[in-house]
Design an enzyme around this catalytic site. Structure first.
Site, PDB file in Angstrom:
ATOM      1  N   SER B  56       0.847  -1.183   0.000  1.00 24.33           N
ATOM      2  CA  SER B  56       0.000   0.000   0.000  1.00 24.33           C
ATOM      3  C   SER B  56       0.889   1.242   0.000  1.00 24.33           C
ATOM      4  O   SER B  56       2.103   1.156   0.105  1.00 24.33           O
ATOM      5  CB  SER B  56      -0.900  -0.003   1.233  1.00 24.33           C
ATOM      6  N   GLY B  57       0.236   2.412  -0.136  1.00 26.48           N
ATOM      7  CA  GLY B  57       1.006   3.655  -0.212  1.00 26.48           C
ATOM      8  C   GLY B  57       1.164   4.149  -1.637  1.00 26.48           C
ATOM      9  O   GLY B  57       1.788   5.183  -1.872  1.00 26.48           O
ATOM     10  N   HIS B  58       0.600   3.368  -2.612  1.00 28.64           N
ATOM     11  CA  HIS B  58       0.710   3.734  -4.025  1.00 28.64           C
ATOM     12  C   HIS B  58      -0.651   4.109  -4.613  1.00 28.64           C
ATOM     13  O   HIS B  58      -0.853   4.028  -5.822  1.00 28.64           O
ATOM     14  CB  HIS B  58       1.287   2.566  -4.826  1.00 28.64           C
ATOM     15  N   LYS B 106       4.650  -6.693  -9.961  1.00 28.16           N
ATOM     16  CA  LYS B 106       5.748  -5.749 -10.137  1.00 28.16           C
ATOM     17  C   LYS B 106       7.035  -6.383  -9.608  1.00 28.16           C
ATOM     18  O   LYS B 106       7.013  -7.129  -8.630  1.00 28.16           O
ATOM     19  CB  LYS B 106       5.451  -4.437  -9.406  1.00 28.16           C
ATOM     20  N   ASP B 111       7.263  -9.280  -3.561  1.00 33.30           N
ATOM     21  CA  ASP B 111       6.099  -9.565  -4.404  1.00 33.30           C
ATOM     22  C   ASP B 111       6.333 -10.832  -5.217  1.00 33.30           C
ATOM     23  O   ASP B 111       5.445 -11.678  -5.346  1.00 33.30           O
ATOM     24  CB  ASP B 111       5.820  -8.387  -5.353  1.00 33.30           C
ATOM     25  N   HIS B 220       9.300   3.526  -3.537  1.00 27.71           N
ATOM     26  CA  HIS B 220       9.346   3.328  -2.087  1.00 27.71           C
ATOM     27  C   HIS B 220      10.366   4.257  -1.455  1.00 27.71           C
ATOM     28  O   HIS B 220      10.865   4.003  -0.366  1.00 27.71           O
ATOM     29  CB  HIS B 220       9.710   1.888  -1.740  1.00 27.71           C
TER      30      HIS B 220
END
Lengths: 229, 332
Positions: B56-58, B106, B111, B220
Site C-alpha cells: 500500500s502507499g501507491h 511488479k 512480491d 518506495h
C-alpha cells in the site's frame, strides 16, 4: 498392520519437529540476528505451534466422523500452517516443502517408499527454487535441502526408509556446516556480506532439524513397525 | 506527532480499505477475512481472472483499478510491503475462471516470492496460473542490480490493456505472452524533489538540498544513483523523454501511449505542464503519441515527484486500451 509411513510415523515426525523447533528457538534467533533479520526462530516456533493447533482441530473433525488415520494429514496441517499463518519468507517456503511431502504421502499412502519420499522432497525443493530463485551455494535453506534430496534419491532401490532418512539427515547437517563458509547472495543475509562468514544459515538448520526429526522418529518407531522398502 | 492523519500506523491501511470499499460499493467487494478487493461486475466473456497487488502507499494503485474491464481482484499489503501469499492465494481462488488466473506482478523480491508461493499452491490444486512481470523502471536497468528493473508506472497501462484483452476471451498463455511483450516495450523514469514522509518516523525518507533533484527514484523512496540541479522543467522532461525513447525505440508509425504520473504531492497544474512539454518533445522527435493519461495513478505516499512512462503499442493493443473500463480510478 502398521507400516513406516502410517500416521503413527507422520504424527510422531511433526511432534518431534515441533519439540526441536521449540528447543532451538533461542539458538536459531541468535543465528538469524547475526546473518538475517532475527525472526527465523520465532517464525519456525510459530509455524510448529500453528501446525499443532490445526492438527488437533482436524483430530476433532476426524473424531466427528471424517477420514481417520490419513498419514498425509499431519504434513498437510503443517503446509497450511506455514503457508497461511507465517509471515516473512522462510516460513512459507517451509510450507511449500510440507505441501510437496504431504502430496507424496497422499499419493502412496502407508506404502510410501524411499523413492516416493525422495520425489516429495525433490518436488518441494523445486518449488522453493522456482519461487525464491536461490541456487545451491547462495547460503539459504536450499543448501541443506539439496543434499537431503540427493541422499534420498541416491539411496539404492529397496533401501529401508529409516536408513534413507538417516542418510538424508546427515547430508542436511553437512549442508548446514557448509553454509558457514558461504557468502550469502540471497535473502537478508546478502546485506551483511563478510560479517556472515563462519555462521551457518538458520533456514538450513531448520531443514536439517526436519530430516533429523524424521530419522529420529522412524528410528524410535522401528521395532514396532513393518518397514516397507 | 503523527505525520499522517491516522489513528495509528497499524490501522492506516485497514481503515483506508474499509473506506474505499464503502465509497465504491458499486464496484468492489472487500473480503476482510482474506484481505483482498474483488470486482463486483466483470465481463462474462472473460476466461481468465486478472489479479494484481503489492504494497500500500501507491494509491490509487492497486484497488483503484479493480472493476469491469480491468482487474478482477487486488491484494494490498501493508505500506510498501508485499501482500502475504495467503491473500494472493485466496483472491486467486475467488476470481479464477475456466482458464485460470493471471498474476500481474511488479518486480520486487517480496512480491515475486509471495505471488510465486501462491502460484505453487494453485498449481497444487490444478488451477492454471501464469505471471506477467512488470519491470519498466529505466533507472534500475543496470547489470549491477541483480534483482533487475523495478516495476512502476507502466503497471497501470499493462493492467488496462490486459483487462481489455481478457474481456475478448483470450486464454491464459495468450494473455501472459501479450503482457510480456507489453512489458518489454514499456519504460518509466521517475524524479523527485522531496522524499515521501516515512510513516514510521514521520521524517523524510531521504534529504535533498534546496534546488536539488533526485533523478531515477523508486516508488518506495529508494534513492537514485544521481542527484542533479533542479533547473527548468522543459530541460528535465526533454532529458527524461529522450532517455525513454532510446530505451523503447518506437518506429515512426508505431503508436505510443504516455503516462504522466504524479508521485503523491505534485499538483495537477504542474502535471499538465509536464505533459505539455512531453507532447512537444515527442512531436519534435516524430513520435506518434496515440493515447495519454495525466494524473496521480501510482504514487509513493506524499513524494514530491513525477514519472513519465512510454509504451510502444500497435493497433490491436490500442483496441484493448480503448475498450470500456469502470473502476474507481479509471473509467471510460
Amino acid at each position: 498392520m502398521a507400516t513406516a509411513f502410517d500416521s503413527t510415523f507422520t504424527n510422531g515426525w511433526m511432534d518431534r519437529f515441533a519439540a526441536s523447533a521449540h528447543a532451538t528457538e533461542t539458538e536459531l534467533t541468535t543465528l538469524d540476528q547475526q546473518v538475517g533479520d532475527g525472526d527465523f526462530g520465532v517464525n519456525l516456533s510459530a509455524g510448529v505451534r500453528a501446525t499443532q493447533r490445526l492438527r488437533s482441530e482436524s483430530d476433532g473433525n476426524a473424531a466427528a466422523g471424517a477420514a481417520q488415520d490419513d498419514p498425509s494429514a499431519p504434513l498437510g496441517s503443517a503446509a497450511s500452517a506455514f503457508l497461511d499463518e507465517i509471515g516473512g519468507t522462510s516460513g512459507p517456503l517451509f510450507g511449500l516443502l510440507f505441501q510437496a511431502l504431504s502430496a507424496a504421502v497422499a499419493a502412496e499412502g502407508p506404502l510410501l517408499t524411499t523413492t516416493g519420499l525422495a520425489a516429495g522432497t525433490e518436488n518441494g525443493l523445486a518449488a522453493i527454487r522456482r519461487v525464491g530463485d536461490a541456487k545451491p551455494g547462495d547460503k539459504t535453506l536450499v543448501d541443506a535441502l539439496t543434499p537431503a534430496a540427493e541422499a534420498l534419491r541416491a539411496a539404492p532401490d529397496g533401501t529401508p526408509p529409516d536408513r534413507a532418512l538417516a542418510l538424508a539427515a546427515d547430508a542436511a547437517w553437512q549442508g548446514v556446516r557448509d553454509t558457514a563458509a558461504l557468502r550469502a547472495r540471497m535473502g537478508r543475509a546478502s546485506y551483511v556480506g563478510e560479517r556472515a562468514s563462519g555462521i551457518p544459515d538458520p533456514g538450513a538448520v531448520g531443514v536439517a532439524l526436519l530430516f533429523a526429526s524424521a530419522a529420529g522418529t522412524i528410528g524410535s518407531l522401528g521395532p514396532h513397525l513393518r518397514i516397507t522398502g | 506527532m503523527a505525520a499522517y492523519f491516522e489513528n495509528s500506523t497499524d490501522d492506516l491501511v485497514p481503515n483506508a480499505l474499509a473506506g474505499f470499499a464503502r465509497a465504491h460499493a458499486d464496484l468492489v467487494v472487500h473480503d476482510v477475512e482474506n484481505g483482498f478487493l474483488a470486482a463486483r461486475h466483470t465481463s462474462p466473456s472473460r476466461r481468465v481472472g486478472l489479479l494484481s497487488g503489492g504494497g500500500s502507499g501507491h494509491e490509487p494503485m492497486h484497488a483503484g483499478f479493480v472493476g469491469a474491464g480491468m482487474l478482477d481482484a487486488a491484494c494490498p499489503g501493508r505500506v510498501f510491503a508485499s501482500p502475504h501469499n495467503r491473500q494472493v492465494y485466496k483472491a486467486s481462488l475467488a476470481v479464477a475462471r475456466d482458464e485460470g488466473v493471471l498474476h500481474i506482478v511488479k518486480n520486487y523480491t517480496g512480491d515475486r516470492i509471495n505471488f510465486g508461493i501462491a502460484a505453487e499452491r494453485l498449481a497444487h490444486q490444478d488451477i492454471p496460473c501464469a505471471r506477467v512481470l512488470v519491470d519498466d523502471d529505466l533507472a534500475s536497468d543496470s547489470e549491477d542490480i541483480a534483482a533487475g528493473r523495478r516495476g512502476t508506472g507502466g503497471t497501470v497501462l499493462l493492467e488496462k490493456i490486459l483487462g481489455g484483452a481478457a474481456d475478448t476471451g483470450l486464454g491464459l498463455e495468450e494473455l501472459a505472452g501479450l503482457g510480456a511483450a507489453l512489458a518489454g516495450r514499456c519504460r518509466t523514469l521517475s524524479v523527485a524533489s522531496t522524499a515521501h514522509t516515512a510513516p514510521t518516523t514521520g521524517r523524510p525518507a531521504f534529504e535533498l538540498a534546496a534546488g536539488e533533484l533526485e533523478y531515477g527514484v523508486g516508488i518506495h523512496g529508494e534513492r537514485a544513483d544521481r542527484t542533479r540541479k533542479e533547473g527548468p522543467v522543459s530541460a528535465l522532461v526533454r532529458e527524461m523523454t529522450d532517455a525513454l525513447l532510446a530505451a523503447v525505440r518506437p518506429a515512426p508509425e508505431e503508436p505510443v501511449l504516455a503516462l504522466v504520473n504524479g508521485l503523491g504531492a505534485v499538483t495537477p497544474l504542474e502535471l499538465y505542464g509536464i505533459f505539455g512539454e512531453l507532447g512537444q518533445v515527442l512531436d519534435e522527435r516524430g513520435v506518434h503519441l496515440a493515447r495519454h493519461l495525466v494524473g496521480d495513478y501510482v504514487t509513493a505516499l506524499d513524494m514530491r515527484g513525477f514519472s513519465l512512462t512510454l509504451l510502444v503499442a500497435d493497433s490491436r493493443t490500442l483496441g484493448y486500451y480503448d475498450a470500456p473500463v469502470r473502476t474507481a480510478a479509471l473509467s471510460w
